[in-house]
Design an enzyme around this catalytic site. Structure first.
Site, PDB file in Angstrom:
ATOM      1  CE  LYS A  16      -1.960  -1.171   3.813  1.00 13.01           C
ATOM      2  NZ  LYS A  16      -1.907  -2.705   3.852  1.00 13.01           N
ATOM      3  N   GLY A  40       3.386  -0.743   8.442  1.00 19.01           N
ATOM      4  CA  GLY A  40       4.647  -0.535   8.159  1.00 19.01           C
ATOM      5  C   GLY A  40       4.611  -0.260   6.505  1.00 19.01           C
ATOM      6  CD  GLN A 222      -3.201  -2.285  10.760  1.00 27.33           C
ATOM      7  OE1 GLN A 222      -4.171  -1.705  10.739  1.00 27.33           O
ATOM      8  NE2 GLN A 222      -1.849  -1.997  11.038  1.00 27.33           N
TER       9      GLN A 222
HETATM   10  P1  IMP Z   1      -1.884  -5.820  16.405  1.00 30.33           P
HETATM   11  O1  IMP Z   1      -2.347  -5.097  15.158  1.00 30.33           O
HETATM   12  O2  IMP Z   1      -0.361  -5.397  16.645  1.00 30.33           O
HETATM   13  O3  IMP Z   1      -2.348  -6.122  17.419  1.00 30.33           O
HETATM   14  O4  IMP Z   1      -1.443  -7.326  15.670  1.00 30.33           O
HETATM   15  C1  IMP Z   1      -2.543  -8.224  15.318  1.00 30.33           C
HETATM   16  C2  IMP Z   1      -2.411  -8.973  14.081  1.00 30.33           C
HETATM   17  O5  IMP Z   1      -2.334  -8.081  13.189  1.00 30.33           O
HETATM   18  C3  IMP Z   1      -1.155  -9.883  13.828  1.00 30.33           C
HETATM   19  O6  IMP Z   1      -1.197 -11.162  13.264  1.00 30.33           O
HETATM   20  C4  IMP Z   1      -0.215  -8.746  13.315  1.00 30.33           C
HETATM   21  O7  IMP Z   1       0.913  -9.380  12.727  1.00 30.33           O
HETATM   22  C5  IMP Z   1      -1.149  -8.195  12.189  1.00 30.33           C
HETATM   23  N1  IMP Z   1      -0.564  -6.926  11.621  1.00 30.33           N
HETATM   24  C6  IMP Z   1      -0.661  -5.661  12.486  1.00 30.33           C
HETATM   25  N2  IMP Z   1      -0.182  -4.684  11.578  1.00 30.33           N
HETATM   26  C7  IMP Z   1       0.077  -5.068  10.545  1.00 30.33           C
HETATM   27  C8  IMP Z   1       0.382  -4.686   9.313  1.00 30.33           C
HETATM   28  O8  IMP Z   1       0.854  -3.434   8.904  1.00 30.33           O
HETATM   29  N3  IMP Z   1       0.799  -5.758   8.248  1.00 30.33           N
HETATM   30  C9  IMP Z   1       0.465  -7.005   8.270  1.00 30.33           C
HETATM   31  N4  IMP Z   1      -0.020  -7.592   9.517  1.00 30.33           N
HETATM   32  C10 IMP Z   1      -0.347  -6.686  10.373  1.00 30.33           C
END
Ligand code: IMP
Length: 428
Positions: A16, A40, A222
Protein backbone atom coordinates in the site's frame (compact mmCIF):
# COMPACT_ATOMS: atom_id res chain seq x y z
CA UNK A 1 -14.53 10.77 -8.29
CA UNK A 2 -12.91 13.30 -5.96
CA UNK A 3 -11.74 11.01 -3.16
CA UNK A 4 -9.94 7.68 -3.16
CA UNK A 5 -9.63 5.13 -0.36
CA UNK A 6 -6.74 2.68 -0.49
CA UNK A 7 -7.13 -0.53 1.49
CA UNK A 8 -5.20 -3.77 1.73
CA UNK A 9 -7.40 -6.52 0.31
CA UNK A 10 -5.60 -9.48 1.95
CA UNK A 11 -3.78 -9.76 5.30
CA UNK A 12 -1.76 -6.55 5.01
CA UNK A 13 1.67 -5.93 3.50
CA UNK A 14 0.21 -5.74 -0.01
CA UNK A 15 2.43 -2.78 -0.94
CA UNK A 16 0.00 0.00 0.00
CA UNK A 17 2.81 2.41 0.89
CA UNK A 18 4.09 2.68 -2.65
CA UNK A 19 0.62 3.08 -4.17
CA UNK A 20 -0.43 5.66 -1.59
CA UNK A 21 2.76 7.57 -2.25
CA UNK A 22 2.09 7.38 -6.00
CA UNK A 23 -1.53 8.52 -5.59
CA UNK A 24 -0.55 11.27 -3.12
CA UNK A 25 0.85 13.10 -6.09
CA UNK A 26 -2.69 13.42 -7.43
CA UNK A 27 -4.29 14.24 -4.04
CA UNK A 28 -4.39 17.38 -1.89
CA UNK A 29 -4.89 15.71 1.49
CA UNK A 30 -3.84 12.26 2.80
CA UNK A 31 -5.68 10.76 5.81
CA UNK A 32 -4.97 7.78 8.09
CA UNK A 33 -8.22 6.60 9.70
CA UNK A 34 -7.50 3.40 11.69
CA UNK A 35 -4.73 1.38 13.27
CA UNK A 36 -1.63 2.90 14.77
CA UNK A 37 2.11 2.40 14.48
CA UNK A 38 1.56 -1.30 13.85
CA UNK A 39 1.46 -0.46 10.13
CA UNK A 40 4.66 -0.58 8.13
CA UNK A 41 4.69 1.43 4.93
CA UNK A 42 7.89 1.46 2.93
CA UNK A 43 8.28 4.17 0.30
CA UNK A 44 11.17 4.05 -2.12
CA UNK A 45 11.84 7.32 -3.92
CA UNK A 46 15.00 7.30 -6.02
CA UNK A 47 17.79 6.16 -3.70
CA UNK A 48 15.90 7.14 -0.52
CA UNK A 49 13.80 4.67 1.49
CA UNK A 50 11.27 6.05 3.94
CA UNK A 51 9.73 3.79 6.56
CA UNK A 52 6.47 5.05 8.01
CA UNK A 53 4.34 3.40 10.66
CA UNK A 54 2.03 6.13 11.89
CA UNK A 55 2.40 9.18 9.71
CA UNK A 56 0.28 9.35 6.57
CA UNK A 57 2.44 8.67 3.49
CA UNK A 58 1.49 12.12 2.13
CA UNK A 59 4.09 13.75 4.40
CA UNK A 60 6.85 12.57 2.08
CA UNK A 61 5.28 14.52 -0.82
CA UNK A 62 4.59 17.58 1.33
CA UNK A 63 0.80 17.05 1.21
CA UNK A 64 -1.56 18.05 4.01
CA UNK A 65 -1.58 14.88 6.15
CA UNK A 66 -4.18 13.99 8.74
CA UNK A 67 -4.15 11.39 11.52
CA UNK A 68 -7.87 10.85 12.03
CA UNK A 69 -9.89 10.07 15.16
CA UNK A 70 -9.98 6.34 14.30
CA UNK A 71 -6.20 6.03 14.75
CA UNK A 72 -4.61 5.20 18.11
CA UNK A 73 -1.62 7.47 18.62
CA UNK A 74 1.50 6.69 20.63
CA UNK A 75 2.76 10.25 21.22
CA UNK A 76 6.38 9.17 21.84
CA UNK A 77 6.42 7.16 18.66
CA UNK A 78 4.82 10.04 16.75
CA UNK A 79 7.61 12.37 17.79
CA UNK A 80 10.35 9.88 16.99
CA UNK A 81 8.90 9.23 13.52
CA UNK A 82 8.70 12.96 12.86
CA UNK A 83 12.35 13.32 13.94
CA UNK A 84 13.51 10.44 11.76
CA UNK A 85 11.83 11.93 8.69
CA UNK A 86 13.23 15.36 9.50
CA UNK A 87 16.64 13.71 9.53
CA UNK A 88 15.91 12.50 5.99
CA UNK A 89 15.13 16.05 4.88
CA UNK A 90 11.30 15.92 5.10
CA UNK A 91 9.84 19.06 6.69
CA UNK A 92 6.95 18.31 9.05
CA UNK A 93 5.11 21.31 10.45
CA UNK A 94 1.69 21.88 12.06
CA UNK A 95 0.58 23.37 8.72
CA UNK A 96 1.34 20.04 7.09
CA UNK A 97 0.42 17.52 9.76
CA UNK A 98 -2.84 17.46 11.72
CA UNK A 99 -3.65 15.02 14.52
CA UNK A 100 -7.35 14.68 15.39
CA UNK A 101 -7.93 16.11 18.86
CA UNK A 102 -10.38 13.29 19.58
CA UNK A 103 -7.97 10.45 18.72
CA UNK A 104 -7.11 8.10 21.60
CA UNK A 105 -3.57 7.65 22.89
CA UNK A 106 -1.45 4.52 23.17
CA UNK A 107 0.46 4.61 26.47
CA UNK A 108 3.36 2.49 27.73
CA UNK A 109 0.84 0.51 29.84
CA UNK A 110 -0.82 -0.65 26.60
CA UNK A 111 2.45 -1.88 25.17
CA UNK A 112 3.24 -3.66 28.44
CA UNK A 113 -0.09 -5.44 28.38
CA UNK A 114 0.16 -6.40 24.70
CA UNK A 115 3.65 -7.85 25.14
CA UNK A 116 2.90 -9.58 28.45
CA UNK A 117 -0.14 -11.31 26.97
CA UNK A 118 1.81 -12.47 23.94
CA UNK A 119 4.61 -13.75 26.18
CA UNK A 120 2.22 -15.52 28.50
CA UNK A 121 0.76 -17.08 25.34
CA UNK A 122 -2.75 -16.44 26.60
CA UNK A 123 -4.65 -16.34 23.38
CA UNK A 124 -1.47 -15.67 21.36
CA UNK A 125 -2.27 -13.61 18.25
CA UNK A 126 1.24 -12.78 17.07
CA UNK A 127 0.66 -9.04 17.47
CA UNK A 128 3.20 -6.36 16.65
CA UNK A 129 3.52 -5.80 20.41
CA UNK A 130 2.93 -2.08 20.11
CA UNK A 131 -0.09 -1.80 22.38
CA UNK A 132 -2.68 -1.44 19.63
CA UNK A 133 -5.23 -3.93 21.00
CA UNK A 134 -5.16 -2.72 24.64
CA UNK A 135 -5.45 0.92 23.46
CA UNK A 136 -8.59 0.11 21.46
CA UNK A 137 -9.95 -1.85 24.43
CA UNK A 138 -9.67 1.29 26.56
CA UNK A 139 -11.27 3.37 23.80
CA UNK A 140 -14.41 1.25 23.64
CA UNK A 141 -14.25 0.84 27.42
CA UNK A 142 -14.62 4.66 27.62
CA UNK A 143 -11.56 5.20 29.75
CA UNK A 144 -8.95 6.18 27.14
CA UNK A 145 -6.96 9.39 27.24
CA UNK A 146 -7.56 11.42 24.11
CA UNK A 147 -5.28 13.97 22.46
CA UNK A 148 -7.40 16.91 23.69
CA UNK A 149 -7.02 15.71 27.32
CA UNK A 150 -3.34 16.60 27.12
CA UNK A 151 -4.34 20.26 27.33
CA UNK A 152 -6.30 19.78 30.55
CA UNK A 153 -4.22 18.76 33.57
CA UNK A 154 -7.26 18.12 35.78
CA UNK A 155 -8.97 15.89 33.26
CA UNK A 156 -5.72 14.07 32.68
CA UNK A 157 -5.24 13.35 36.38
CA UNK A 158 -8.77 12.00 36.74
CA UNK A 159 -8.41 9.91 33.60
CA UNK A 160 -5.13 8.39 34.73
CA UNK A 161 -6.78 7.32 38.01
CA UNK A 162 -9.67 5.78 36.14
CA UNK A 163 -7.35 4.04 33.71
CA UNK A 164 -5.14 2.63 36.45
CA UNK A 165 -8.13 1.35 38.39
CA UNK A 166 -8.65 -0.91 35.37
CA UNK A 167 -5.01 -1.69 34.57
CA UNK A 168 -3.59 -2.30 38.04
CA UNK A 169 -5.39 -5.64 38.63
CA UNK A 170 -4.59 -6.71 35.06
CA UNK A 171 -0.91 -5.93 35.58
CA UNK A 172 -0.85 -7.79 38.89
CA UNK A 173 -2.36 -10.83 37.22
CA UNK A 174 0.42 -10.78 34.61
CA UNK A 175 3.22 -10.12 37.13
CA UNK A 176 3.90 -6.60 35.81
CA UNK A 177 5.16 -3.86 38.17
CA UNK A 178 2.78 -1.22 39.58
CA UNK A 179 2.44 1.97 37.56
CA UNK A 180 3.37 5.25 39.23
CA UNK A 181 0.45 7.56 38.43
CA UNK A 182 2.44 10.72 39.19
CA UNK A 183 5.26 9.66 36.86
CA UNK A 184 2.80 8.85 34.06
CA UNK A 185 1.16 12.26 34.53
CA UNK A 186 4.53 14.01 34.46
CA UNK A 187 5.57 12.14 31.30
CA UNK A 188 2.33 13.05 29.56
CA UNK A 189 2.52 16.69 30.61
CA UNK A 190 6.09 16.87 29.35
CA UNK A 191 5.03 15.43 26.01
CA UNK A 192 1.79 17.44 25.74
CA UNK A 193 3.01 20.67 24.09
CA UNK A 194 4.81 18.76 21.34
CA UNK A 195 1.66 16.81 20.40
CA UNK A 196 -0.80 19.66 20.92
CA UNK A 197 1.05 21.67 18.28
CA UNK A 198 -0.51 19.36 15.71
CA UNK A 199 -3.92 18.81 17.38
CA UNK A 200 -7.06 20.13 15.68
CA UNK A 201 -10.64 19.04 14.99
CA UNK A 202 -9.69 16.97 11.96
CA UNK A 203 -13.32 16.39 10.91
CA UNK A 204 -13.80 20.16 10.55
CA UNK A 205 -10.64 20.62 8.54
CA UNK A 206 -11.63 17.74 6.24
CA UNK A 207 -15.14 19.12 5.81
CA UNK A 208 -13.66 22.47 4.78
CA UNK A 209 -11.17 20.83 2.44
CA UNK A 210 -13.87 18.81 0.72
CA UNK A 211 -16.16 21.83 0.38
CA UNK A 212 -13.26 23.67 -1.22
CA UNK A 213 -13.04 20.90 -3.84
CA UNK A 214 -9.80 19.35 -2.56
CA UNK A 215 -9.06 15.72 -3.33
CA UNK A 216 -8.67 13.45 -0.35
CA UNK A 217 -6.78 10.17 -0.26
CA UNK A 218 -7.66 7.83 2.62
CA UNK A 219 -4.78 5.55 3.51
CA UNK A 220 -5.79 2.24 5.07
CA UNK A 221 -3.43 0.19 7.21
CA UNK A 222 -3.27 -3.61 7.63
CA UNK A 223 -5.67 -5.59 5.41
CA UNK A 224 -9.37 -6.44 5.13
CA UNK A 225 -8.87 -9.97 6.47
CA UNK A 226 -7.38 -8.46 9.64
CA UNK A 227 -10.58 -6.47 10.25
CA UNK A 228 -11.91 -6.98 13.78
CA UNK A 229 -15.40 -7.85 12.44
CA UNK A 230 -14.76 -9.30 9.02
CA UNK A 231 -11.33 -10.86 9.35
CA UNK A 232 -10.09 -14.20 10.65
CA UNK A 233 -11.15 -13.38 14.23
CA UNK A 234 -9.55 -13.56 16.77
CA UNK A 235 -6.37 -13.53 14.63
CA UNK A 236 -6.98 -9.96 13.57
CA UNK A 237 -6.00 -6.45 14.52
CA UNK A 238 -8.25 -4.44 16.85
CA UNK A 239 -9.67 -1.91 14.39
CA UNK A 240 -12.02 -2.00 11.43
CA UNK A 241 -9.73 -2.09 8.44
CA UNK A 242 -12.44 -2.19 5.77
CA UNK A 243 -13.05 0.86 3.58
CA UNK A 244 -16.23 1.88 5.43
CA UNK A 245 -14.04 2.86 8.36
CA UNK A 246 -12.53 5.69 6.29
CA UNK A 247 -15.75 7.62 7.00
CA UNK A 248 -16.10 6.92 10.74
CA UNK A 249 -12.38 7.11 11.42
CA UNK A 250 -11.99 10.56 9.92
CA UNK A 251 -15.36 12.14 10.71
CA UNK A 252 -16.78 12.26 7.21
CA UNK A 253 -20.10 10.84 6.10
CA UNK A 254 -20.44 7.68 4.04
CA UNK A 255 -19.81 9.52 0.76
CA UNK A 256 -16.32 10.52 1.93
CA UNK A 257 -14.34 7.43 0.95
CA UNK A 258 -15.14 7.73 -2.81
CA UNK A 259 -13.41 5.27 -5.13
CA UNK A 260 -12.15 2.24 -3.22
CA UNK A 261 -8.87 0.90 -4.54
CA UNK A 262 -7.97 -2.54 -3.16
CA UNK A 263 -4.27 -3.30 -3.04
CA UNK A 264 -3.74 -6.94 -3.94
CA UNK A 265 -0.48 -8.83 -3.91
CA UNK A 266 -0.02 -11.26 -6.83
CA UNK A 267 0.33 -14.05 -4.23
CA UNK A 268 -0.66 -14.19 -0.54
CA UNK A 269 1.22 -13.47 2.70
CA UNK A 270 0.37 -13.10 6.35
CA UNK A 271 2.30 -12.40 9.56
CA UNK A 272 1.29 -13.67 12.96
CA UNK A 273 -1.00 -16.55 13.82
CA UNK A 274 -4.26 -17.60 12.18
CA UNK A 275 -5.73 -19.55 9.28
CA UNK A 276 -4.16 -19.28 5.83
CA UNK A 277 -5.66 -21.82 3.39
CA UNK A 278 -3.13 -21.40 0.54
CA UNK A 279 -0.01 -21.28 2.73
CA UNK A 280 3.01 -23.08 1.25
CA UNK A 281 5.66 -24.88 3.27
CA UNK A 282 7.75 -25.95 0.27
CA UNK A 283 10.40 -24.45 -2.04
CA UNK A 284 7.83 -22.27 -3.81
CA UNK A 285 6.84 -20.72 -0.46
CA UNK A 286 10.49 -20.09 0.35
CA UNK A 287 11.05 -18.66 -3.15
CA UNK A 288 8.16 -16.19 -2.71
CA UNK A 289 9.51 -15.14 0.70
CA UNK A 290 13.05 -14.63 -0.56
CA UNK A 291 12.37 -12.97 -3.92
CA UNK A 292 9.52 -10.93 -2.44
CA UNK A 293 11.67 -9.97 0.59
CA UNK A 294 8.75 -10.91 2.80
CA UNK A 295 10.00 -9.65 6.13
CA UNK A 296 7.85 -7.42 8.33
CA UNK A 297 8.73 -3.69 8.32
CA UNK A 298 7.64 -3.25 11.94
CA UNK A 299 8.68 -6.47 13.64
CA UNK A 300 11.28 -7.98 11.30
CA UNK A 301 9.34 -11.28 11.33
CA UNK A 302 9.32 -13.49 8.24
CA UNK A 303 5.93 -13.50 6.55
CA UNK A 304 4.14 -16.74 5.74
CA UNK A 305 3.70 -17.08 1.96
CA UNK A 306 1.25 -18.89 -0.33
CA UNK A 307 -0.52 -18.94 -3.69
CA UNK A 308 -2.97 -16.25 -4.73
CA UNK A 309 -6.34 -16.85 -3.10
CA UNK A 310 -9.07 -15.50 -5.38
CA UNK A 311 -11.87 -16.59 -3.01
CA UNK A 312 -10.38 -14.48 -0.24
CA UNK A 313 -9.97 -11.41 -2.45
CA UNK A 314 -13.48 -11.88 -3.92
CA UNK A 315 -14.77 -11.65 -0.35
CA UNK A 316 -12.66 -8.55 0.19
CA UNK A 317 -14.04 -6.92 -2.96
CA UNK A 318 -17.53 -7.31 -1.49
CA UNK A 319 -16.64 -6.25 2.07
CA UNK A 320 -14.92 -3.08 0.95
CA UNK A 321 -16.92 -2.11 -2.13
CA UNK A 322 -13.71 -2.27 -4.16
CA UNK A 323 -14.07 -0.51 -7.51
CA UNK A 324 -10.67 -1.51 -8.85
CA UNK A 325 -7.49 -3.18 -7.68
CA UNK A 326 -3.81 -2.35 -7.81
CA UNK A 327 -1.93 -5.60 -8.33
CA UNK A 328 1.50 -5.57 -6.72
CA UNK A 329 4.66 -7.70 -6.77
CA UNK A 330 3.81 -9.50 -10.01
CA UNK A 331 7.57 -9.65 -10.68
CA UNK A 332 8.04 -11.98 -7.70
CA UNK A 333 6.35 -14.68 -9.82
CA UNK A 334 8.82 -14.22 -12.69
CA UNK A 335 10.46 -17.53 -13.62
CA UNK A 336 8.07 -19.87 -11.81
CA UNK A 337 7.13 -22.55 -14.39
CA UNK A 338 3.60 -23.13 -13.04
CA UNK A 339 1.34 -20.85 -11.05
CA UNK A 340 -1.64 -21.87 -8.98
CA UNK A 341 -4.69 -19.76 -8.17
CA UNK A 342 -7.13 -20.79 -5.47
CA UNK A 343 -10.65 -20.40 -6.83
CA UNK A 344 -12.57 -21.68 -3.79
CA UNK A 345 -12.38 -24.32 -1.08
CA UNK A 346 -13.83 -27.61 0.04
CA UNK A 347 -14.98 -28.00 3.61
CA UNK A 348 -15.68 -31.53 4.83
CA UNK A 349 -15.98 -32.57 1.19
CA UNK A 350 -18.47 -29.84 0.13
CA UNK A 351 -17.60 -26.86 -2.10
CA UNK A 352 -17.57 -23.44 -0.44
CA UNK A 353 -16.71 -20.16 -2.17
CA UNK A 354 -15.90 -17.98 0.83
CA UNK A 355 -14.07 -17.94 4.14
CA UNK A 356 -16.56 -19.10 6.77
CA UNK A 357 -16.70 -17.32 10.16
CA UNK A 358 -15.96 -20.32 12.41
CA UNK A 359 -12.37 -20.97 13.44
CA UNK A 360 -12.56 -24.72 13.03
CA UNK A 361 -14.11 -24.33 9.58
CA UNK A 362 -11.44 -21.80 8.54
CA UNK A 363 -8.66 -24.15 9.63
CA UNK A 364 -10.25 -27.13 7.86
CA UNK A 365 -10.60 -25.50 4.42
CA UNK A 366 -8.88 -27.28 1.56
CA UNK A 367 -8.07 -24.94 -1.35
CA UNK A 368 -9.23 -25.79 -4.87
CA UNK A 369 -6.60 -24.72 -7.39
CA UNK A 370 -6.44 -24.06 -11.07
CA UNK A 371 -3.04 -24.04 -12.73
CA UNK A 372 -1.60 -21.57 -15.19
CA UNK A 373 1.62 -21.52 -17.13
CA UNK A 374 4.17 -19.04 -15.79
CA UNK A 375 6.53 -16.78 -17.75
CA UNK A 376 10.32 -16.72 -18.09
CA UNK A 377 10.83 -13.05 -18.97
CA UNK A 378 11.12 -10.38 -16.30
CA UNK A 379 8.18 -8.13 -15.54
CA UNK A 380 10.22 -6.01 -13.15
CA UNK A 381 10.08 -2.32 -13.95
CA UNK A 382 7.42 -2.70 -16.71
CA UNK A 383 5.58 0.57 -17.21
CA UNK A 384 3.12 -0.41 -19.91
CA UNK A 385 0.73 -3.28 -20.43
CA UNK A 386 2.51 -4.24 -23.64
CA UNK A 387 5.80 -4.71 -21.75
CA UNK A 388 4.28 -7.69 -19.92
CA UNK A 389 4.74 -11.27 -21.18
CA UNK A 390 1.52 -12.81 -22.58
CA UNK A 391 1.22 -15.27 -19.69
CA UNK A 392 1.54 -12.46 -17.13
CA UNK A 393 -1.32 -10.63 -18.88
CA UNK A 394 -3.36 -13.86 -18.79
CA UNK A 395 -2.65 -14.20 -15.06
CA UNK A 396 -3.86 -10.65 -14.35
CA UNK A 397 -6.96 -11.12 -16.53
CA UNK A 398 -7.85 -14.38 -14.77
CA UNK A 399 -7.52 -12.71 -11.38
CA UNK A 400 -9.84 -9.89 -12.50
CA UNK A 401 -12.41 -12.46 -13.65
CA UNK A 402 -12.26 -14.51 -10.46
CA UNK A 403 -12.46 -11.63 -8.01
CA UNK A 404 -15.00 -9.57 -9.96
CA UNK A 405 -13.01 -6.31 -10.06
CA UNK A 406 -10.78 -4.75 -12.74
CA UNK A 407 -7.09 -3.97 -12.35
CA UNK A 408 -6.68 -0.20 -12.30
CA UNK A 409 -2.93 -0.39 -11.71
CA UNK A 410 -0.15 -2.94 -11.77
CA UNK A 411 2.97 -2.23 -9.73
CA UNK A 412 6.14 -3.85 -11.06
CA UNK A 413 8.84 -2.78 -8.58
CA UNK A 414 9.13 -0.83 -5.33
CA UNK A 415 10.12 2.28 -7.34
CA UNK A 416 7.47 4.99 -7.54
CA UNK A 417 7.35 5.14 -11.37
CA UNK A 418 7.40 1.41 -12.11
CA UNK A 419 3.62 1.34 -12.35
CA UNK A 420 1.23 0.46 -15.16
CA UNK A 421 -1.85 2.64 -15.08
CA UNK A 422 -5.07 1.38 -16.69
CA UNK A 423 -7.52 3.68 -14.92
CA UNK A 424 -6.88 6.73 -12.78
CA UNK A 425 -8.85 6.19 -9.57
CA UNK A 426 -9.21 9.95 -9.10
CA UNK A 427 -10.94 10.20 -12.48
CA UNK A 428 -12.96 7.00 -12.57
P1 IMP B 1 -1.72 -5.87 16.27
O1 IMP B 1 -2.32 -5.00 15.19
O2 IMP B 1 -0.33 -5.46 16.65
O3 IMP B 1 -2.64 -6.04 17.44
O4 IMP B 1 -1.55 -7.34 15.64
C1 IMP B 1 -2.67 -8.16 15.31
C2 IMP B 1 -2.42 -8.94 14.03
O5 IMP B 1 -2.37 -8.03 12.94
C3 IMP B 1 -1.11 -9.71 14.00
O6 IMP B 1 -1.31 -10.91 13.26
C4 IMP B 1 -0.18 -8.79 13.24
O7 IMP B 1 0.87 -9.51 12.61
C5 IMP B 1 -1.14 -8.21 12.22
N1 IMP B 1 -0.73 -6.89 11.74
C6 IMP B 1 -0.80 -5.71 12.37
N2 IMP B 1 -0.34 -4.72 11.60
C7 IMP B 1 0.02 -5.28 10.43
C8 IMP B 1 0.54 -4.75 9.19
O8 IMP B 1 0.76 -3.56 9.01
N3 IMP B 1 0.75 -5.67 8.22
C9 IMP B 1 0.47 -6.99 8.37
N4 IMP B 1 -0.01 -7.51 9.49
C10 IMP B 1 -0.24 -6.67 10.51
Amino acid sequence: MANVTVIGAQWGDEGKGKLVDWLSNRADVVVRYQGGHNAGHTLVVGDQTYKLSLLPSGVVQGKLSVIGNGVVVDPWHLMSEIETLRGQGIAITPELLVVADNACLILPIHRDLDQAREKAAINKIGTTGRGIGPAYEDKVGRRAIRVADLADREALEAKIDRLLAHHTPLRRGLGLPEVDAAALLADLLAMAPRVLEYARPAWLLLDQQIKAGRRVLFEGAQGALLDVDHGTYPYVTSSNTVAGQAAAGSGLGPKGPGYVLGIVKAYTTRVGEGPFPTELFDDVGRHLGEVGREVGTVTGRSRRCGWFDAALVRQSVALNGIAGIALTKLDVLDGLPTLKICTGYTLDGAAIGYLPAGLRAQAALAPVYEEMEGWTQTTQGARSWKDLPANAVKYVRRIEELIGAPAALVSTSPQRDDTILMRDPFHD
